[in-house]
Design a protein around this motif. Sequence first.
Motif, PDB file in Angstrom:
ATOM      1  N   TYR A   1       5.515  -0.751  43.378  1.00 51.18           N
ATOM      2  CA  TYR A   1       5.056  -1.877  42.573  1.00 51.18           C
ATOM      3  C   TYR A   1       3.647  -1.673  42.023  1.00 51.18           C
ATOM      4  O   TYR A   1       3.149  -2.516  41.273  1.00 51.18           O
ATOM      5  CB  TYR A   1       5.063  -3.167  43.402  1.00 51.18           C
ATOM      6  CG  TYR A   1       6.428  -3.608  43.859  1.00 51.18           C
ATOM      7  CD1 TYR A   1       7.266  -4.342  43.024  1.00 51.18           C
ATOM      8  CD2 TYR A   1       6.890  -3.292  45.141  1.00 51.18           C
ATOM      9  CE1 TYR A   1       8.515  -4.763  43.446  1.00 51.18           C
ATOM     10  CE2 TYR A   1       8.139  -3.706  45.573  1.00 51.18           C
ATOM     11  CZ  TYR A   1       8.944  -4.436  44.724  1.00 51.18           C
ATOM     12  OH  TYR A   1      10.183  -4.851  45.151  1.00 51.18           O
TER      13      TYR A   1
ATOM     14  N   LEU B   1       3.328  -7.717  42.120  1.00 52.80           N
ATOM     15  CA  LEU B   1       4.373  -8.454  42.817  1.00 52.80           C
ATOM     16  C   LEU B   1       4.507  -9.853  42.226  1.00 52.80           C
ATOM     17  O   LEU B   1       3.512 -10.557  42.038  1.00 52.80           O
ATOM     18  CB  LEU B   1       4.052  -8.572  44.309  1.00 52.80           C
ATOM     19  CG  LEU B   1       3.783  -7.279  45.084  1.00 52.80           C
ATOM     20  CD1 LEU B   1       3.484  -7.617  46.538  1.00 52.80           C
ATOM     21  CD2 LEU B   1       4.935  -6.321  44.970  1.00 52.80           C
ATOM     22  N   ASP B   2       5.720 -10.289  41.978  1.00 51.61           N
ATOM     23  CA  ASP B   2       5.968 -11.654  41.520  1.00 51.61           C
ATOM     24  C   ASP B   2       5.743 -12.622  42.679  1.00 51.61           C
ATOM     25  O   ASP B   2       6.223 -12.404  43.798  1.00 51.61           O
ATOM     26  CB  ASP B   2       7.402 -11.778  40.999  1.00 51.61           C
ATOM     27  CG  ASP B   2       7.704 -13.160  40.453  1.00 51.61           C
ATOM     28  OD1 ASP B   2       7.405 -13.384  39.267  1.00 51.61           O
ATOM     29  OD2 ASP B   2       8.214 -14.016  41.206  1.00 51.61           O
TER      30      ASP B   2
ATOM     31  N   GLU C   1       7.703 -11.141  45.872  1.00 48.22           N
ATOM     32  CA  GLU C   1       8.545  -9.961  45.682  1.00 48.22           C
ATOM     33  C   GLU C   1       8.162  -8.871  46.677  1.00 48.22           C
ATOM     34  O   GLU C   1       6.989  -8.533  46.846  1.00 48.22           O
ATOM     35  CB  GLU C   1       8.361  -9.465  44.252  1.00 48.22           C
ATOM     36  CG  GLU C   1       9.287  -8.365  43.806  1.00 48.22           C
ATOM     37  CD  GLU C   1       9.076  -8.015  42.341  1.00 48.22           C
ATOM     38  OE1 GLU C   1       9.967  -7.360  41.764  1.00 48.22           O
ATOM     39  OE2 GLU C   1       8.028  -8.390  41.773  1.00 48.22           O
TER      40      GLU C   1
END
Length: 320
Positions: free
Chosen positions: A200, A209-210, A288
């Motif tokens: 990521y 990261l979401d 995420e």
Amino acid sequence: MRFATWEAEGRVQAGVVEAAGLHALPDGRSILDLVRAGLPAALEAGAAALDRPAVPLESVRLLPPLTPPTVRDFVAFEEHVEGMVLPSGETVPPEWYQAPTFYFTNPYALIGAHDDVAVPPGSQRFDFELEVAVVVGRDGASLTPETAREHVFGYTIFNDWSARDLQFREMAVKLGPAKGKDSATTLGPWLVTADELEPYRDADGFLALDMRVSVNGEQLGQDLLSNMGWPFEELISYASRGTEVRAGDVLGSGTCGNGGCLAELWGRHGAAAPPPLRPGDVVEMTVEGLGTIRNRVVEGLDLPPVAPARPRSRARMRAS
């Protein structure tokens, strides 16, 4: 690898999380013990645990993945700071850009991924904060950002529950936050080792990261972790500047922008909308690669009000 700590039938265990469930470490070590042993040794111990029978995840109570010696919380998202100062008509203070600011919070107030959280005594403006925390994997002092990357063990979700009315009162004295922040911090659901999140990492070295948060099923905030003003390596470096960090220390990113907490939304809307958290509200956060935490707000203790200061005395000498 994902490491967790859990309680079942009165017994606390630590181990590895995978699709089949939880695999306890064979020797009774804690996750803090693994962190202090170093990432290679921890991965080896985790691999050995996978040979043991799996415990269904739904049959246990998840605890905070580790008991950290210290917990620092930064304020690394510019958009969050902007929303917080809007009611005063100010802009982001220039001092924010000069160095990553943090405060020490209460390591005794950590709660698990699905535990209830009580409203702090006397608070009418209870709030959440969507964050990610890094866990330090090696002792070090005055680290460079480049060296600090070698000191990262892993990451977990961090919810810095905040009593905004208490926080803003005490910070008006140019100190704190203190009681506005020390009632509860959710850490979990598990500790994900740094190697799992490398895919990521973006071109600037940040983890993209979401991050999402909802209250009672309604999404209120969403951001990318890569919108931090500094990557975690810079935060670790700054925390160690002129002092030291130790294995197991937890460093929070600070609240993300775009609805990462209610207070930011209040600042942007000019009103307390959505309303402060109330007993019965359920706050869910998903990041995420790290998982989901979900906590229900419950009634807190009803304690007597705090006594005000006495009027000051001008006497400089004891009465004879």
